[in-house]
Design an enzyme around this catalytic site. Structure first.
Site, PDB file in Angstrom:
ATOM      1  N   ILE A 174       0.840  -1.207   0.000  1.00  0.00           N
ATOM      2  CA  ILE A 174       0.000   0.000   0.000  1.00  0.00           C
ATOM      3  C   ILE A 174       0.873   1.254   0.000  1.00  0.00           C
ATOM      4  CG2 ILE A 174      -1.724   1.317   1.297  1.00  0.00           C
ATOM      5  CD1 ILE A 174      -2.700  -1.387   2.480  1.00  0.00           C
TER       6      ILE A 174
ATOM      7  N   GLU B 259     -13.603   0.269  17.370  1.00  0.00           N
ATOM      8  CA  GLU B 259     -14.387   0.404  16.135  1.00  0.00           C
ATOM      9  C   GLU B 259     -15.747  -0.249  16.290  1.00  0.00           C
ATOM     10  OE1 GLU B 259     -12.171  -0.892  12.702  1.00  0.00           O
ATOM     11  OE2 GLU B 259     -10.718   0.716  12.938  1.00  0.00           O
TER      12      GLU B 259
ATOM     13  N   ASP C  30      -8.911   6.788   9.653  1.00  0.00           N
ATOM     14  CA  ASP C  30      -9.921   5.835   9.163  1.00  0.00           C
ATOM     15  C   ASP C  30     -10.031   4.617  10.081  1.00  0.00           C
ATOM     16  OD1 ASP C  30     -11.745   4.820   7.124  1.00  0.00           O
ATOM     17  OD2 ASP C  30     -10.165   3.402   6.581  1.00  0.00           O
TER      18      ASP C  30
ATOM     19  N   ARG D 197      -3.991   0.745  11.192  1.00  0.00           N
ATOM     20  CA  ARG D 197      -4.792   0.199  12.279  1.00  0.00           C
ATOM     21  C   ARG D 197      -4.785   1.199  13.431  1.00  0.00           C
ATOM     22  NH1 ARG D 197      -6.700  -2.587   9.047  1.00  0.00           N
ATOM     23  NH2 ARG D 197      -6.925  -4.851   9.015  1.00  0.00           N
TER      24      ARG D 197
ATOM     25  N   HIS E 275     -13.375   3.071   8.906  1.00  0.00           N
ATOM     26  CA  HIS E 275     -12.558   1.974   8.360  1.00  0.00           C
ATOM     27  C   HIS E 275     -13.035   1.604   6.935  1.00  0.00           C
ATOM     28  CE1 HIS E 275      -9.995  -1.741   9.670  1.00  0.00           C
ATOM     29  NE2 HIS E 275      -9.921  -1.575   8.370  1.00  0.00           N
ATOM     30  N   ILE E 276     -13.002   2.625   6.067  1.00  0.00           N
ATOM     31  CA  ILE E 276     -13.515   2.425   4.705  1.00  0.00           C
ATOM     32  C   ILE E 276     -12.417   2.482   3.642  1.00  0.00           C
ATOM     33  CG2 ILE E 276     -15.894   3.139   5.126  1.00  0.00           C
ATOM     34  CD1 ILE E 276     -15.123   5.954   4.086  1.00  0.00           C
ATOM     35  N   GLY E 277     -11.157   2.392   4.075  1.00  0.00           N
ATOM     36  CA  GLY E 277     -10.041   2.504   3.124  1.00  0.00           C
ATOM     37  C   GLY E 277     -10.199   1.601   1.907  1.00  0.00           C
ATOM     38  N   ALA E 278     -10.601   0.368   2.129  1.00  0.00           N
ATOM     39  CA  ALA E 278     -10.693  -0.589   1.005  1.00  0.00           C
ATOM     40  C   ALA E 278     -12.121  -0.707   0.463  1.00  0.00           C
ATOM     41  CB  ALA E 278     -10.199  -1.956   1.462  1.00  0.00           C
TER      42      ALA E 278
END
Ligand code: MLT
Length: 315
Positions: free
Chosen positions: A149, A262, A257, A232, A281-284
């Site tokens: 990444i 969470e 993110d 993370r 947590h929407i990176g992917a």
């Protein structure tokens, strides 16, 4: 085959699996519920948001294939996975571009105060002359963890005219040369931290990276730095970041993110700061990415050759 799906996956993929196999869905279920649901399953599919403990895996004596529909392995007992020689398949590649683009979305939004500008304009406030904006071009982008990444983030940064530097856990001349060919300069952690105008974090969570970005790290940063965490929650000490963004600390803005806590109802300690962007947590989470991950899940299951019980003993 009997498949336990412990996290939500792309809709068409789920439908195809349901047509061809016996599927149990227990999205984001706690370990106790997973123990009950996994009992006679052959395959487990999971993402972040669940905890795949040793007890969960021990509850499925016939389990053979585990698919991590993404990258991180911080939420599974990986020592037990290795001990038991399960076939373990990660699918990290499709998410890399999505996370890298999100890092840029964050950098641009922070640099141009987009969220504040949007909020104020909608309220009828014309803050054209009150907003401080910065260019990305010619700034230093520091990447903590120039792997799959991180190097994608770096290449976008190079294209954007940024001076890109980064560090890795195990540096070598070969890695330095590979990165240099992409326009990324390999340095040590301290140098990256102290030179960056934008610091984007892309390391997995493990013992050596827990609270890697702490009050000591913040004290070495340039005044006015922007921090982006798409790795993370546990990698950045949130209380230390709170401190570094108030009381004259060096961090001008942050986009986060991933969080130490969470899920529905969890509120970050950073939530009240105006110069913080928080996302769930929407990176992917792009349609393209999840569709590609779905295709690879189907392919993995279609081509999976189960080991017979005898074979497992012979090995
Ligand atoms: C990952 O590790 O692939 C990402 O955190 C996405 C996810 O699993 O939700």
């Amino acid at each position: 085959m009997k498949i336990l799906i412990a996290s939500s996956i792309e809709h068409d993929t789920l439908k195809r699996l349901q047509e061809e196999h016996e599927v149990i869905c227990a999205f984001d279920a706690p370990p106790k519920l997973l123990c009950e649901n996994i009992r006679d399953c052959d395959v487990l599919i999971f993402r972040s948001g669940v905890k795949i403990t040793r007890e969960v895996l021990q509850s499925a004596p016939g389990l053979q294939l585990i698919i991590r529909a993404g990258s991180g392995i911080d939420n599974i007992d990986i020592d037990y996975v290795r001990e038991q020689e399960y076939q373990f398949v990660r699918i990290p590649e499709p998410g890399a571009r999505a996370v890298a683009e999100m890092s840029f979305a964050f950098m641009l939004a922070l640099s141009r105060c987009l969220f504040l500008a949007d909020r104020m304009t909608k309220q009828g406030h014309w803050i054209k002359h009150d907003i401080e904006g910065y260019l990305l071009a010619r700034k230093t982008l520091g990447i903590i963890g120039v792997g799959n990444i991180g190097s994608t983030v770096g290449q976008i940064g190079v294209g954007w005219g940024m001076n890109v530097i980064g560090c890795v856990e195990h540096p070598s001349q070969q890695r330095a040369d590979e990165l240099l060919a992409m326009g990324i300069h390999l340095m040590d952690f301290e140098e990256v931290v102290s030179r960056a105008d934008y610091l984007s974090i892309h390391v997995p969570l493990k013992d050596s990276t827990r609270n890697l970005i702490n009050s000591n790290t913040f004290s070495k940063m340039k005044p006015g730095v922007y921090l982006i965490n798409l790795a993370r929650g546990g990698v950045v000490d949130e209380q230390a970041l709170l401190h570094a963004m108030t009381n004259g600390g060096p961090v001008r803005g942050a986009a986060i993110d991933v969080h130490s806590q969470e899920g529905e109802g969890k509120i970050s300690p950073l939530a009240d700061l105006p110069n913080v962007i928080l996302t769930p947590h929407i990176g992917a989470m792009t349609i393209d990415t999840q569709r590609e991950i779905g295709n690879r899940i189907i392919h993995t299951i279609q081509t999976f050759v189960p080991k017979s019980v005898e074979a497992k003993f012979i090995v």
